[in-house]
Design a protein around this motif. Structure first.
Motif, PDB file in Angstrom:
ATOM      1  N   GLY A  45       9.996 -30.738  -5.114  1.00 41.39           N
ATOM      2  CA  GLY A  45      11.007 -31.762  -5.278  1.00 41.39           C
ATOM      3  C   GLY A  45      10.861 -32.921  -6.161  1.00 41.39           C
ATOM      4  O   GLY A  45       9.912 -33.029  -6.786  1.00 41.39           O
ATOM      5  N   PRO A  46      11.670 -33.546  -6.521  1.00 46.05           N
ATOM      6  CA  PRO A  46      11.795 -34.714  -7.530  1.00 46.05           C
ATOM      7  C   PRO A  46      11.220 -35.668  -7.135  1.00 46.05           C
ATOM      8  O   PRO A  46      10.558 -36.777  -7.985  1.00 46.05           O
ATOM      9  N   LEU A  47      10.467 -35.963  -5.873  1.00 46.43           N
ATOM     10  CA  LEU A  47       9.635 -37.017  -5.591  1.00 46.43           C
ATOM     11  C   LEU A  47       8.187 -36.668  -5.576  1.00 46.43           C
ATOM     12  O   LEU A  47       7.269 -37.618  -5.346  1.00 46.43           O
ATOM     13  N   VAL A  48       7.823 -35.340  -5.764  1.00 45.91           N
ATOM     14  CA  VAL A  48       6.301 -35.145  -5.577  1.00 45.91           C
ATOM     15  C   VAL A  48       5.403 -35.540  -6.765  1.00 45.91           C
ATOM     16  O   VAL A  48       4.602 -36.216  -6.530  1.00 45.91           O
ATOM     17  N   GLY A  49       5.870 -35.604  -8.037  1.00 43.40           N
ATOM     18  CA  GLY A  49       5.273 -36.092  -9.103  1.00 43.40           C
ATOM     19  C   GLY A  49       5.028 -37.592  -9.062  1.00 43.40           C
ATOM     20  O   GLY A  49       4.082 -38.350  -9.130  1.00 43.40           O
ATOM     21  N   PRO A  50       6.459 -38.353  -8.936  1.00 46.70           N
ATOM     22  CA  PRO A  50       6.298 -39.750  -8.955  1.00 46.70           C
ATOM     23  C   PRO A  50       5.335 -40.199  -7.778  1.00 46.70           C
ATOM     24  O   PRO A  50       4.626 -41.346  -7.813  1.00 46.70           O
ATOM     25  N   SER A  51       5.285 -39.577  -6.629  1.00 42.97           N
ATOM     26  CA  SER A  51       4.562 -40.184  -5.284  1.00 42.97           C
ATOM     27  C   SER A  51       3.052 -39.764  -5.693  1.00 42.97           C
ATOM     28  O   SER A  51       2.329 -40.422  -5.251  1.00 42.97           O
ATOM     29  N   MET A  52       2.560 -38.535  -6.380  1.00 44.75           N
ATOM     30  CA  MET A  52       1.232 -38.399  -6.778  1.00 44.75           C
ATOM     31  C   MET A  52       0.905 -39.848  -7.618  1.00 44.75           C
ATOM     32  O   MET A  52      -0.379 -40.315  -7.535  1.00 44.75           O
ATOM     33  N   VAL A  53       1.477 -40.061  -8.582  1.00 40.75           N
ATOM     34  CA  VAL A  53       0.898 -41.138  -9.711  1.00 40.75           C
ATOM     35  C   VAL A  53       1.251 -42.404  -8.648  1.00 40.75           C
ATOM     36  O   VAL A  53       0.216 -43.194  -8.903  1.00 40.75           O
ATOM     37  N   GLY A  54       2.122 -42.622  -7.893  1.00 41.92           N
ATOM     38  CA  GLY A  54       2.047 -43.791  -7.020  1.00 41.92           C
ATOM     39  C   GLY A  54       1.111 -43.928  -5.978  1.00 41.92           C
ATOM     40  O   GLY A  54       0.551 -45.192  -5.994  1.00 41.92           O
ATOM     41  N   GLY A  55       0.517 -42.969  -5.612  1.00 38.39           N
ATOM     42  CA  GLY A  55      -0.515 -43.034  -4.611  1.00 38.39           C
ATOM     43  C   GLY A  55      -1.905 -43.183  -5.201  1.00 38.39           C
ATOM     44  O   GLY A  55      -2.691 -44.050  -4.887  1.00 38.39           O
ATOM     45  N   ALA A  56      -2.118 -42.878  -6.564  1.00 36.27           N
ATOM     46  CA  ALA A  56      -3.121 -43.058  -7.405  1.00 36.27           C
ATOM     47  C   ALA A  56      -3.124 -44.665  -7.699  1.00 36.27           C
ATOM     48  O   ALA A  56      -4.247 -45.213  -7.861  1.00 36.27           O
ATOM     49  N   VAL A  57      -1.947 -45.001  -8.093  1.00 39.24           N
ATOM     50  CA  VAL A  57      -2.011 -46.503  -8.499  1.00 39.24           C
ATOM     51  C   VAL A  57      -2.098 -47.549  -7.505  1.00 39.24           C
ATOM     52  O   VAL A  57      -2.969 -48.240  -7.602  1.00 39.24           O
ATOM     53  N   ILE A  58      -1.625 -47.046  -6.022  1.00 38.44           N
ATOM     54  CA  ILE A  58      -1.851 -47.889  -5.104  1.00 38.44           C
ATOM     55  C   ILE A  58      -3.379 -47.881  -4.659  1.00 38.44           C
ATOM     56  O   ILE A  58      -3.955 -48.961  -4.223  1.00 38.44           O
TER      57      ILE A  58
END
Length: 162
Positions: A45-58
């Motif tokens: 889905g379109p949110l998998v990549g941004p969620s991966m980066v967001g999780g690492a940033v948090i």
């Protein structure tokens, strides 16, 4: 909250923003240089990549806060082990969030293992971990350089009596 803890929190916030920008830039540049897709799975889905980066940033923000305000200011040092641990955890959370969301999106449990294996071999996950390690190392160096100072940082012309 003491002055040192306020300083560590603000620097952690800026270091986290720097980390997020570096990760996005690194993923784009690696993709351009190697002619690889960041997520080769077309059915993700379109949110998998941004969620991966967001999780690492948090995760990096939380680890920086623990490092910065967790101990007394007098014991600050360059935390090489903590930086390595942060990099490893950022890599793992990047892969785990992506695998979990991809498996939920496709509905097959075996996709979790396939996605994890593919991401652990990609340069994108490793870049995420390496950048987390570098940012944490620089953050701890900045905090260690400020040991013994009280209050806000002073410009050279403000230190007339020294």
């Amino acid at each position: 909250m003491q002055d040192y803890q306020k300083y560590a929190t603000i620097v952690a916030l800026f270091a986290t923003m720097l980390y997020g920008a570096l990760v996005v830039a690194a993923l784009g540049l690696i993709s351009l240089a190697t002619n690889l897709e960041v997520l080769p799975e077309t059915d993700a889905g379109p949110l998998v990549g941004p969620s991966m980066v967001g999780g690492a940033v948090i995760l990096v923000f939380v680890m920086l806060l623990i490092l910065g305000i967790g101990g007394p200011a007098a014991r600050e040092r360059v935390a090489v082990g903590w930086a390595f641990l942060t990099g490893l955890c950022a890599l793992l959370i990047y892969v785990f969030i992506g695998a979990l969301l991809y498996a939920i999106d496709t509905g097959a449990l075996v996709d979790l293992l396939i996605f994890t294996y593919a991401q652990l071999q990609s340069p994108f996950a490793w870049a995420t971990g390496i950048l987390a390690m570098i940012v944490t190392l620089v953050y701890s160096w900045i905090l260690a350089a400020r040991v013994g100072e009280h209050g806000r940082p002073l410009w050279p012309w403000e230190r007339r009596g020294e």
